[in-house]
Design an enzyme around this catalytic site. Sequence first.
Site, PDB file in Angstrom:
ATOM      1  N   ASN A   1      -8.703   9.873   9.199  1.00  0.00           N
ATOM      2  CA  ASN A   1      -7.235   9.927   9.051  1.00  0.00           C
ATOM      3  C   ASN A   1      -6.539  10.233  10.380  1.00  0.00           C
ATOM      4  O   ASN A   1      -5.355  10.516  10.401  1.00  0.00           O
ATOM      5  CB  ASN A   1      -6.841  10.964   7.988  1.00  0.00           C
ATOM      6  CG  ASN A   1      -7.197  12.395   8.405  1.00  0.00           C
ATOM      7  OD1 ASN A   1      -7.756  12.613   9.478  1.00  0.00           O
ATOM      8  ND2 ASN A   1      -6.862  13.360   7.564  1.00  0.00           N
TER       9      ASN A   1
ATOM     10  N   HIS B   1      -7.286  12.759  12.461  1.00  0.00           N
ATOM     11  CA  HIS B   1      -7.220  14.158  12.893  1.00  0.00           C
ATOM     12  C   HIS B   1      -8.107  14.426  14.103  1.00  0.00           C
ATOM     13  O   HIS B   1      -9.113  13.760  14.325  1.00  0.00           O
ATOM     14  CB  HIS B   1      -7.510  15.137  11.739  1.00  0.00           C
ATOM     15  CG  HIS B   1      -8.934  15.280  11.318  1.00  0.00           C
ATOM     16  ND1 HIS B   1      -9.303  15.550  10.029  1.00  0.00           N
ATOM     17  CD2 HIS B   1     -10.101  15.225  12.006  1.00  0.00           C
ATOM     18  CE1 HIS B   1     -10.618  15.641   9.946  1.00  0.00           C
ATOM     19  NE2 HIS B   1     -11.120  15.458  11.130  1.00  0.00           N
TER      20      HIS B   1
ATOM     21  N   GLU C   1      -4.419  17.946  10.992  1.00  0.00           N
ATOM     22  CA  GLU C   1      -4.272  16.854  10.038  1.00  0.00           C
ATOM     23  C   GLU C   1      -2.942  16.134  10.278  1.00  0.00           C
ATOM     24  O   GLU C   1      -2.070  16.644  10.989  1.00  0.00           O
ATOM     25  CB  GLU C   1      -4.310  17.420   8.605  1.00  0.00           C
ATOM     26  CG  GLU C   1      -5.599  18.172   8.257  1.00  0.00           C
ATOM     27  CD  GLU C   1      -6.817  17.253   8.078  1.00  0.00           C
ATOM     28  OE1 GLU C   1      -6.805  16.107   8.542  1.00  0.00           O
ATOM     29  OE2 GLU C   1      -7.785  17.723   7.448  1.00  0.00           O
TER      30      GLU C   1
ATOM     31  N   ASP D   1     -12.846  24.443  16.390  1.00  0.00           N
ATOM     32  CA  ASP D   1     -12.401  24.917  15.075  1.00  0.00           C
ATOM     33  C   ASP D   1     -13.521  25.577  14.277  1.00  0.00           C
ATOM     34  O   ASP D   1     -14.690  25.523  14.663  1.00  0.00           O
ATOM     35  CB  ASP D   1     -11.798  23.744  14.278  1.00  0.00           C
ATOM     36  CG  ASP D   1     -12.680  22.501  14.294  1.00  0.00           C
ATOM     37  OD1 ASP D   1     -13.872  22.597  14.664  1.00  0.00           O
ATOM     38  OD2 ASP D   1     -12.184  21.420  13.945  1.00  0.00           O
TER      39      ASP D   1
END
Length: 258
Positions: free
Chosen positions: A136, A138, A143, A67
């Site tokens: 979280n 990801h 996400e 990314d």
Amino acid sequence: MKVLIHDSAEAAVAAIANRIVEKVIAKPACVLGLATGGTVEPVYDAMVQKYDQQKVSYSRIRTFNLDEYVGLSPDHPMSYHHFMEKHLFGRTDISASNTSIPFGNAANPAEEAKRYEAEIKRCGGIDCQLLGVGENGHIGFNEPTSSLSSTVRIKTLAPETVRANSRYFQRIEDVPRLSITMGIGTILCAREIVLIATGDNKSKAVLEMIEGPLSARCPASALQLHPHAEIYLDAAAASQLTLRDYYEAVHPNGKVES
Ligand code: GLP
């Protein structure tokens, strides 16, 4: 999914780095998927050390990063281009022309995402994808509630990710809100996956990733669908797992057969 629990973060880092190096030695022109983040920094240090000791050459590998932040040019100090140059590319014999990271400053980021997915396919797909995981759950910048079959695309960072990554920026306002990221479907296409998580702050994400349920609520839980995923943990990241005795019986001290 192989759950490999090590006593310390240092042991988990050494084990995953050795695994990647083994793969490069076995297939010098392999295609590696690479990740960024604090957790993988020592993994790259260990890979550089193997290179310095002349135990491996990375001259023929092809790499694709997961990314990049939209809006940051490759020479921006907070870009993932810069991160990779600093922690791995600039310290080894990896050839710059064999590395790919999405261009966050592309005039048309949506087109850049499509181009990136096509480039991975053109190179025959990823042999081994290195991953970290967000608090979280990801992976890449997928996400919670990301499609489990998504391909490379633009994703908005979750507020908790903006907060977590703000430690690298001068002000939280400077953290880009958008990214170009491999999708969960892209990641699942890799022939092998190795993920590392260390520290208490990852223990909830690790529990949800490994023991489920399989859900877009925890994107990393999609790895349950992958036939060759190895999860390298330290004791702190493994602390909430309910089947820990089982994982440790199958892989004592995190050992995995080749
Ligand atoms: C970042 C990256 C992820 C990385 C994660 C965890 O936002 N996009 O690829 O795995 O967050 O980072 P860290 O290792 O610093 O906790």
